[in-house]
Design an enzyme around this catalytic site. Structure first.
Site, PDB file in Angstrom:
ATOM      1  N   MET A 224       0.673  -1.298  -0.024  1.00  0.00           N
ATOM      2  CA  MET A 224       0.099   0.052  -0.015  1.00  0.00           C
ATOM      3  C   MET A 224       0.791   1.233  -0.015  1.00  0.00           C
ATOM      4  O   MET A 224       0.569   2.438   0.275  1.00  0.00           O
ATOM      5  CB  MET A 224      -0.937   0.134   1.162  1.00  0.00           C
ATOM      6  N   GLY A 225       2.167   1.036  -0.442  1.00  0.00           N
ATOM      7  CA  GLY A 225       3.054   2.250  -0.501  1.00  0.00           C
ATOM      8  C   GLY A 225       3.697   2.656   0.722  1.00  0.00           C
ATOM      9  O   GLY A 225       3.429   1.647   1.727  1.00  0.00           O
TER      10      GLY A 225
ATOM     11  N   ALA B 168      11.923  -0.289   4.786  1.00  0.00           N
ATOM     12  CA  ALA B 168      13.086  -1.141   4.504  1.00  0.00           C
ATOM     13  C   ALA B 168      12.511  -2.526   4.656  1.00  0.00           C
ATOM     14  O   ALA B 168      13.021  -3.599   4.174  1.00  0.00           O
ATOM     15  CB  ALA B 168      14.261  -1.023   5.792  1.00  0.00           C
ATOM     16  N   GLY B 169      11.184  -2.634   5.183  1.00  0.00           N
ATOM     17  CA  GLY B 169      10.559  -3.984   5.335  1.00  0.00           C
ATOM     18  C   GLY B 169      10.163  -4.353   4.183  1.00  0.00           C
ATOM     19  O   GLY B 169      10.283  -5.728   3.395  1.00  0.00           O
ATOM     20  N   HIS B 170       9.471  -3.212   3.538  1.00  0.00           N
ATOM     21  CA  HIS B 170       9.133  -3.676   1.944  1.00  0.00           C
ATOM     22  C   HIS B 170      10.134  -4.006   1.154  1.00  0.00           C
ATOM     23  O   HIS B 170      10.146  -4.760   0.167  1.00  0.00           O
ATOM     24  CB  HIS B 170       8.322  -2.337   1.413  1.00  0.00           C
TER      25      HIS B 170
ATOM     26  N   LYS C  35       5.127  -9.629   9.437  1.00  0.00           N
ATOM     27  CA  LYS C  35       4.460  -8.854  10.516  1.00  0.00           C
ATOM     28  C   LYS C  35       2.926  -8.721  10.593  1.00  0.00           C
ATOM     29  O   LYS C  35       2.371  -8.732  11.698  1.00  0.00           O
ATOM     30  CB  LYS C  35       5.099  -7.408  10.319  1.00  0.00           C
ATOM     31  N   ASP C  36       2.256  -8.952   9.124  1.00  0.00           N
ATOM     32  CA  ASP C  36       1.067  -9.061   9.436  1.00  0.00           C
ATOM     33  C   ASP C  36       0.695 -10.633   9.223  1.00  0.00           C
ATOM     34  O   ASP C  36       0.350 -11.311   8.083  1.00  0.00           O
ATOM     35  CB  ASP C  36       0.296  -8.582   8.077  1.00  0.00           C
TER      36      ASP C  36
ATOM     37  N   GLN D  45      -2.750 -12.034   7.912  1.00  0.00           N
ATOM     38  CA  GLN D  45      -3.139 -11.752   6.994  1.00  0.00           C
ATOM     39  C   GLN D  45      -2.295 -12.977   5.966  1.00  0.00           C
ATOM     40  O   GLN D  45      -2.893 -13.325   4.971  1.00  0.00           O
ATOM     41  CB  GLN D  45      -2.563 -10.487   6.416  1.00  0.00           C
TER      42      GLN D  45
ATOM     43  N   ARG E 266       2.843   3.026   9.335  1.00  0.00           N
ATOM     44  CA  ARG E 266       2.010   3.524  10.313  1.00  0.00           C
ATOM     45  C   ARG E 266       3.118   4.518  11.215  1.00  0.00           C
ATOM     46  O   ARG E 266       2.837   5.136  11.913  1.00  0.00           O
ATOM     47  CB  ARG E 266       1.192   2.720  11.047  1.00  0.00           C
TER      48      ARG E 266
HETATM   49  O1  PAF Z   1      -0.039  -5.669   3.709  1.00  0.00           O
HETATM   50  C1  PAF Z   1      -0.586  -4.655   3.143  1.00  0.00           C
HETATM   51  O2  PAF Z   1       0.208  -3.757   2.807  1.00  0.00           O
HETATM   52  C2  PAF Z   1      -1.999  -4.939   2.474  1.00  0.00           C
HETATM   53  O3  PAF Z   1      -2.959  -5.449   3.385  1.00  0.00           O
HETATM   54  C3  PAF Z   1      -1.970  -5.533   1.130  1.00  0.00           C
HETATM   55  C4  PAF Z   1      -1.530  -6.950   1.287  1.00  0.00           C
HETATM   56  C5  PAF Z   1      -0.843  -4.857   0.270  1.00  0.00           C
HETATM   57  C6  PAF Z   1      -3.262  -5.392   0.562  1.00  0.00           C
HETATM   58  O4  PAF Z   1      -3.683  -4.270   0.254  1.00  0.00           O
END
Ligand code: PAF
Length: 281
Positions: free
Chosen positions: A30-31, A35-37, A149-150, A153, A187
């Site tokens: 989600m932009g 560094a995690g991404h 971390k999620d 999910q 966040r």
């Molecule tokens: O983890 C996230 O950033 C979001 O939930 C995802 C997987 C990109 C879906 O919008």
């Protein structure tokens, strides 16, 4: 790196590369990249010929309008980071592109999606599954990368892939932390200096609980974390649950599973932070 805004353009690019036998990795985001991404993107780049990173703040997964409005949007800086990580495509669609009409599909993976985040954020995982399935359909990747971390999910997406028989591999990647232990999150950008200091008590408590767990029961460990967070300045515990990492159901005894995970959500001021820890007993 190419920036693409429509599914049609992305598919036109990918069909040429797939015809050459190239493997495609997808990193949905989600932009507000950090560094995690970057660790997910680098992993995909190392394991695939082509890496697509989607940047899309998905409205259907926000049950709180205020949270959606305040979600940081930093597309220019994001694309710069992706360039440095050697991603092949940044896919940056509009809301109209991803939702030309309301998505009325319902995804239900009980009991995985009814506990923890599912209980506190009704509809959240339905929205996540809506967008992730749309991205899988648009990109048809060989592999897709998600952060641990999620944690919940990741478990739900694995289940969606299993039930919907998507022909792709889900790769879960470890949490990336700041040197002082704070789990990286988009966040975190919303935390004041004082709030960031307060937030450190979350990972600190989780790490302490891991030592504590070695000589205490599940319920004593639960109580220790709850008390530590309640006594920490500026934090409000939403939940802490010690669960089986596969079923996400609460455990009563360490012997109930060989994969115990503590999942926590805490409000630090107005900012809702999540984190988790594996108990290796
Ligand atoms: O983890 C996230 O950033 C979001 O939930 C995802 C997987 C990109 C879906 O919008």
């Amino acid at each position: 790196m190419k920036i693409v805004h429509t599914i049609k353009d992305l598919q036109a690019e990918l069909s040429v590369l797939k015809a050459q036998g190239k493997k495609v990795g997808l990193v949905p985001t989600m932009g507000a990249l950090h560094a995690g991404h970057a660790s997910l993107v680098k992993r995909s780049v190392s394991e695939n010929d082509v890496t697509v990173v989607s940047i899309f703040v998905n409205p259907t997964q926000f049950n709180d309008k205020n949270d959606l409005e305040k979600y940081p949007r930093t597309v220019e800086a994001d694309c710069q980071l992706l360039e440095e990580c050697k991603a092949t495509f940044a896919f940056v669609p509009s809301v109209e592109e991803m939702y030309p009409e309301p998505d009325t599909r319902k995804f239900s993976y009980a009991p995985l999606d009814t506990v923890m985040e599912g209980a506190f954020r009704p509809g959240h995982f339905n929205g996540v599954c809506q967008i992730v399935s749309k991205l899988f359909d648009a990109v048809t990747p060989d592999r897709a990368y998600f952060g641990e971390k999620d944690f919940q999910q990741l478990a739900i997406i694995r289940e969606m892939v299993r039930q919907m028989k998507y022909n792709l591999e889900i790769v879960g990647c470890p949490i990336v932390r700041e040197a002082d232990g704070l789990a990286l999150s988009s966040r975190n950008k919303r935390l004041s200096a004082q709030e960031r200091e307060n937030a450190l008590n979350i990972s600190r408590t989780l790490f302490e609980s891991r030592n504590f767990a070695a000589s205490h029961t599940v319920s004593e460990t639960q109580k220790m974390v709850e008390e530590a967070i309640s006594n920490a300045p500026g934090l409000r515990l939403e939940y802490f649950e010690i669960v089986d990492g596969n079923t996400l159901q609460k455990i009563a005894d360490w012997k109930d599973t060989s994969y115990a995970v503590g999942c926590i959500t805490v409000f630090c001021g107005e900012v809702r932070l999540i984190d988790n820890i594996k108990y290796e007993l």
